[in-house]
Design a protein around this motif. Structure first.
Motif, PDB file in Angstrom:
ATOM      1  N   ASN A  16       0.681  -1.381   0.237  1.00  0.00           N
ATOM      2  CA  ASN A  16      -0.086  -0.231  -0.138  1.00  0.00           C
ATOM      3  C   ASN A  16       1.270   1.069   0.111  1.00  0.00           C
ATOM      4  N   TYR A  17       0.886   2.176  -1.494  1.00  0.00           N
ATOM      5  CA  TYR A  17       1.415   3.172  -1.452  1.00  0.00           C
ATOM      6  C   TYR A  17       0.859   4.220  -0.818  1.00  0.00           C
ATOM      7  N   SER A  18      -0.183   4.421  -0.169  1.00  0.00           N
ATOM      8  CA  SER A  18      -0.611   5.327   0.300  1.00  0.00           C
ATOM      9  C   SER A  18      -1.347   5.116   1.898  1.00  0.00           C
ATOM     10  N   LEU A  19      -0.773   4.433   2.455  1.00  0.00           N
ATOM     11  CA  LEU A  19      -1.890   4.144   3.331  1.00  0.00           C
ATOM     12  C   LEU A  19      -1.652   4.807   4.502  1.00  0.00           C
ATOM     13  N   ALA A  20      -0.403   5.053   5.232  1.00  0.00           N
ATOM     14  CA  ALA A  20       0.604   6.440   6.433  1.00  0.00           C
ATOM     15  C   ALA A  20       0.725   6.851   5.720  1.00  0.00           C
TER      16      ALA A  20
END
Length: 443
Positions: free
Chosen positions: A315-319
């Motif tokens: 997931n490239y954009s989780l946090a």
């Protein structure tokens, strides 16, 4: 449930009553009842039609409200005429016709609202209309009690219960009424849940489907219980069916449970850029059974939710939505790196979508066989727009700097060493014997 109907009039008595002078007054009252009901529905609906409405329909008289008001006004007018001492004839036919019209309109409008895209709704409406009008004819002609009595005489044992053909008819009618009402309520709830502006459409669709399934299940149980069918046998059958479905549909159940887990813990959200099983893209929808991932080139992948729970997902954009992008270039040995590296950083920083914090950097990655390998790194915060475009812009900016500074981009070179005193061999200019010769024009 037992059909306790009043005794219908005899056909000959009805025909004699229709020939009396009071029948004309009854007919006028019946017409007035229909006109008043139409005007009331027209005033409540307004001038604009309400497509999809169960109560009003599309043409005033095809909704449920018109037969309801006409039936109420007709029953009131019937009581007034009876109180005045008038012998009724027309209203003996009008009231059953209005009841039949109410049942037909209710079933047709509810089915059309619950299943708007189904082509079989029209066929069901026609079948119900034929059955309702046949029942009206049997009632008016006085054949209904005899038919019900014959059906009550046909009975058999079903487990511990004594079931007759009339009992099954009562159960079927009760189940149909309950299911139509359940579909009506579920369609109204679904319209409220999916009314614009819509947020979290998948969650609202799940809630609407659960409400419809629960209402239909409890409605069916209530109808079967009212028909006198023992539900204990059904419970045993349902338990065995549940065990069979548990073994046969365990993958499907696992996907549904995984979908609820993903939606609850929000480890994957709509809009996240992920990489699953070698496929990279942005999540566009999370359904109960699968998740839709759309790549930057327009391709879409439908991934079962169980895979998103049991496998490793990038997931490239989780946090943090920032994503690192790298590119490499090779320069010749002897290049002035002290002046070149800051120029490359400045050029890449001027590219749109490249972040200033953290800013780009240029590193000497390795000493190649033909030159110095430089690695340029930079960050972007919109990975859903893809990295190919911004990487191409950065490469063009790097090429412009190298061209302006006349920096050589080396290509592979090979040095051949010959033995001392050996002369290089020249290739034979004569063609090979197998080569194709042009034809002699002289023949």
């Amino acid at each position: 449930m037992n059909l306790s109907l009043p005794t219908p009039p005899a056909l000959d008595e009805l025909l004699q009553a229709l020939g009396r002078p009071g029948a004309v007054m009854e007919l006028a009252v019946a017409v007035a009842v229909l006109v008043v009901a139409w005007l009331m529905v027209r005033l409540m609906r307004g001038k604009a039609p309400r497509p999809g409405s169960v109560w009003f329909g599309e043409h005033v008289i095809d909704g449920v409200l018109f037969p309801v008001l006409a039936l109420c006004l007709g029953v009131a007018a019937q009581h007034v005429l009876l109180a005045s001492g008038l012998s009724l004839a027309v209203f003996r036919v009008v009231i059953p016709v209005l009841v039949s019209l109410l049942l037909i309109r209710l079933a047709a409008r509810v089915l059309k609202a619950a299943f708007p895209a189904s082509g079989w709704v029209r066929a069901v409406e026609r079948s119900l209309s034929w059955l309702a009008w046949i029942a009206v004819v049997l009632w008016v002609t006085g054949l209904m009690p005899a038919l019900l009595a014959e059906m009550d005489g046909v009975h058999w044992r079903l487990g511990k219960a004594d079931v007759s053909l009339r009992t099954l008819l009562d159960g079927a009618l009760g189940a149909a009424v309950v299911l139509v009402l359940a579909l009506w309520v579920s369609a109204a709830i679904e319209r409220k849940l999916l009314a614009p502006p819509v947020q979290d459409l998948s969650l609202r669709k799940i809630a609407a489907n659960l409400v419809r399934a629960a209402l239909l299940f409890f409605g069916l149980m209530l109808a079967l219980s009212a028909a006198g069918i023992d539900l204990t046998a059904l419970s045993v059958l349902g338990g065995a069916l549940g065990v069979g479905l548990g073994f046969g549909l365990q993958k499907l159940a696992a996907n549904y449970v995984s979908g609820f887990v993903i939606l609850a813990e929000r480890s994957l959200r709509i809009g996240d850029v992920v990489r699953v099983d070698g496929f990279e893209g942005r999540i566009t929808d999370i359904a109960t059974r699968y998740t839709v991932i759309r790549a930057i080139n327009g391709r879409e992948a439908i991934v079962p939710n169980e895979m998103l729970i049991t496998q490793r997902i990038e997931n490239y954009s989780l946090a943090d939505p920032r994503v690192l992008v790298t590119t490499t270039v090779q320069v010749a040995y002897g290049t002035d790196l002290d002046g070149l590296l800051p120029a490359l950083v400045e050029a890449v920083l001027a590219v749109p979508r490249v972040l200033a914090d953290p800013g780009p950097a240029v590193q000497l990655a390795s000493f190649g066989a033909d030159g110095l390998d430089l690695q340029i790194i930079f960050w972007i915060n919109d990975p859903e727009n893809g990295s190919g475009g911004v990487k191409s812009d950065a490469n063009l900016a790097i090429l412009a700097v190298l061209t302006a500074r006349a920096v050589e981009i080396p290509f592979p070179q090979r040095v051949m060493h010959l033995p001392a005193g050996a002369a290089p061999q020249r290739p034979d200019p004569s063609p090979a014997p197998w080569s194709a010769q042009p034809p002699d024009p002289a023949g």
